[in-house]
Design a protein around this motif. Structure first.
Motif, short mmCIF file in Angstrom:
data_model
loop_
_atom_site.label_atom_id
_atom_site.label_comp_id
_atom_site.label_asym_id
_atom_site.label_seq_id
_atom_site.Cartn_x
_atom_site.Cartn_y
_atom_site.Cartn_z
N LYS A 1 -100.50 2.53 20.59
CA LYS A 1 -99.83 3.16 21.73
C LYS A 1 -100.04 4.67 21.75
O LYS A 1 -99.67 5.34 22.71
CB LYS A 1 -98.33 2.86 21.68
N LEU A 2 -100.62 5.18 20.67
CA LEU A 2 -100.83 6.62 20.59
C LEU A 2 -102.02 7.09 21.39
O LEU A 2 -102.13 8.26 21.73
CB LEU A 2 -100.99 7.05 19.13
N TYR A 3 -102.94 6.18 21.65
CA TYR A 3 -104.17 6.60 22.34
C TYR A 3 -104.51 5.67 23.49
O TYR A 3 -103.96 4.57 23.61
CB TYR A 3 -105.35 6.64 21.35
N GLU B 1 -118.31 8.27 18.75
CA GLU B 1 -118.77 9.60 18.35
C GLU B 1 -117.87 10.69 18.94
O GLU B 1 -117.36 11.55 18.23
CB GLU B 1 -120.20 9.77 18.89
N LEU B 2 -117.67 10.61 20.26
CA LEU B 2 -116.84 11.62 20.92
C LEU B 2 -115.42 11.61 20.37
O LEU B 2 -114.83 12.66 20.14
CB LEU B 2 -116.82 11.37 22.44
N GLY B 3 -114.90 10.41 20.15
CA GLY B 3 -113.55 10.28 19.61
C GLY B 3 -113.41 11.02 18.29
O GLY B 3 -112.46 11.77 18.07
N ARG B 4 -114.38 10.80 17.40
CA ARG B 4 -114.31 11.46 16.09
C ARG B 4 -114.46 12.97 16.22
O ARG B 4 -113.82 13.74 15.51
CB ARG B 4 -115.37 10.86 15.16
N LYS B 5 -115.29 13.37 17.17
CA LYS B 5 -115.42 14.81 17.43
C LYS B 5 -114.09 15.41 17.88
O LYS B 5 -113.71 16.51 17.48
CB LYS B 5 -116.45 15.04 18.54
N ILE B 6 -113.41 14.67 18.75
CA ILE B 6 -112.10 15.13 19.21
C ILE B 6 -111.15 15.31 18.05
O ILE B 6 -110.48 16.34 17.91
CB ILE B 6 -111.50 14.14 20.24
N LEU B 7 -111.09 14.31 17.18
CA LEU B 7 -110.18 14.41 16.02
C LEU B 7 -110.54 15.62 15.17
O LEU B 7 -109.70 16.45 14.85
CB LEU B 7 -110.25 13.13 15.18
N LEU C 1 -101.26 15.12 18.85
CA LEU C 1 -100.61 15.66 17.65
C LEU C 1 -99.95 14.54 16.85
O LEU C 1 -100.10 14.45 15.64
CB LEU C 1 -99.55 16.69 18.07
N LEU C 2 -99.26 13.68 17.56
CA LEU C 2 -98.59 12.57 16.91
C LEU C 2 -99.59 11.64 16.24
O LEU C 2 -99.34 11.09 15.17
CB LEU C 2 -97.77 11.81 17.96
N TYR C 3 -100.72 11.47 16.89
CA TYR C 3 -101.79 10.67 16.28
C TYR C 3 -102.20 11.27 14.95
O TYR C 3 -102.31 10.58 13.93
CB TYR C 3 -103.00 10.60 17.22
N LEU C 4 -102.43 12.58 14.93
CA LEU C 4 -102.85 13.24 13.70
C LEU C 4 -101.78 13.11 12.62
O LEU C 4 -102.09 12.85 11.45
CB LEU C 4 -103.15 14.72 13.97
N PHE C 5 -100.53 13.26 13.01
CA PHE C 5 -99.46 13.12 12.02
C PHE C 5 -99.42 11.69 11.48
O PHE C 5 -99.24 11.49 10.29
CB PHE C 5 -98.10 13.47 12.64
N ASN C 6 -99.57 10.72 12.38
CA ASN C 6 -99.59 9.34 11.91
C ASN C 6 -100.72 9.13 10.92
O ASN C 6 -100.55 8.46 9.91
CB ASN C 6 -99.74 8.38 13.08
#
Lengths: 232, 232
Positions: A13-15, A23-29, A71-76
DNA sequence: TCATACGTGATAGCAAAACTATCATTTTTT
DNA sequence: AAAAAATGATAGTTTTGCTATCACGTATGA
């Protein structure tokens, strides 16, 4: 030295689109971490991020609804990563006391000792968690977000710690409160040491993380083993 | 029942024009508290506030440079208020232990027991401090703001608490860290009890404030008096 | 008491942030 | 090779954050 990649499972539900799979997704992270660290949450936005990675603002919105969910994704990710860690290490430890000490060490700095994931710079992520961590749940949307399970990882981490506290002292009356306090205090005092040094004894000269760790062990030990002296 | 008005002295770098001295200024304070409570910091802005009090956005900017400084003003007011309180009560208490207990009670809820100021709704302000308190210093501007003395009130409050901790146990090695932790934990656990109840033992059923107070006393006592049993 | 300064309200406007929509192009899947 | 999905480019909308200008009323003080 082998690189290996881990895919932690994060609440979907976070994304909108799973950033770990493209590739783009990982770049974003990767670059959101770096840019958040540079600018801080309030000055960070998707336009700047898109520019930094040579993509388009709209493309980033296809992955995350807004910057708070990113942000919440990164915290998770961070919370899952810490738990993964704690569980790995716990397998080789029988003594509850030693287990607790190991956990405190992980709480203070999971990043310090470990494997590198290609697209996540753990050191920098740790700085973000220290600086912005409290914003994860301090907003009007908490209840709805909690409903959707966006804090499951945090609660589950907290629960793991609480159960080890009880292993050490089954009569301890506030295991969950102590667990969450250890998690929160670790970050607070690392932050205080750098920015508001009068609010803590951990000093910016010398190894802050080590001092915070010592201090948390002191707290935990006195609370959990009230009849023993402190053994260092 | 007598109304009396108090003017707490607040660092003058926080405002452009002193809001306590004019009608409009006091309206701004009063309604910013109410509106912040309704909307939360991220959805609160000067346009909405102006509309609410039937004034103009530009007029509010004449008092405060931006919403963050207004927030800090309110927090400073709260911190000064709590210290005022603690100092008042401390005058009638000789026993250090009793003094510490009184302080914890003030930390958990200064608002609960007291005089009303005409233009500040203390209950609501307390809710704002609980919900948004961490945002006071979690931003890229901390160091500059700290330089200007905008956290002086908080540090000084913390210091007062630390000194009473030392009165109780001169050998306690982390008085400032414990003091700031008590201040922070109080708010965290009140917030957790309402929004993320798995992170604390304080339950939303029953009197949350009382439970948090009990829990902080337990913590403080075990830490400061390691060789005594807990006396309730 | 007249002049002046000051605080306020009203309006306007600008640059940035936070999105959303469209469409052509590339990449992936089948 | 055809169909489906993901991307990049462009453009546009609404809201936020903040500044500028001006007219009006009121308090000040010479």
């Amino acid at each position: 030295m082998t690189l290996f990649s881990i895919e932690l499972s994060i609440n979907d539900k976070l994304y909108q689109r799973d950033p770990q799979r493209t590739e783009l997704g990982r770049k974003i992270l990767k670059h959101s971490i770096l840019l958040l660290d540079e600018l801080g949450l309030e000055h960070f936005n998707f336009r700047k991020l898109a520019e930094r990675i040579g993509s388009a603002e709209a493309s980033i919105y296809r992955y995350f609804e807004n910057k708070h969910l990113l942000l919440l994704y990164l915290f998770n990710w961070y919370w899952e990563w810490m738990r993964f860690h704690i569980d790995m290490k716990a397998m080789n430890i029988r003594c509850p006391k030693e287990k607790l000490r190991m956990m405190i060490s992980c709480i203070v700095d999971t990043a310090r000792r470990n494997a590198r994931i290609e697209f996540i710079d753990e050191d920098v992520l740790h700085r973000i968690v220290v600086a912005e961590g409290a914003k994860a749940y301090h907003n009007k949307g908490v209840d709805a977000q909690n409903e959707e399970g966006l804090f499951h990882a945090y609660k589950s981490l907290c629960n793991r710690i609480a159960s080890v506290i009880l292993e050490n002292n089954p009569d301890f009356p506030y295991p969950r409160a102590l667990a969450s306090s250890l998690l929160e205090m670790a970050n607070k005092h690392i932050y205080f040491a750098e920015h508001l040094p009068l609010l803590t004894e951990a000093s910016n000269e010398g190894n802050v993380l080590q001092q915070v760790e010592r201090f948390l062990v002191f707290f935990a030990w006195r609370l959990i083993f009230p009849h023993e002296g402190i053994l260092e």
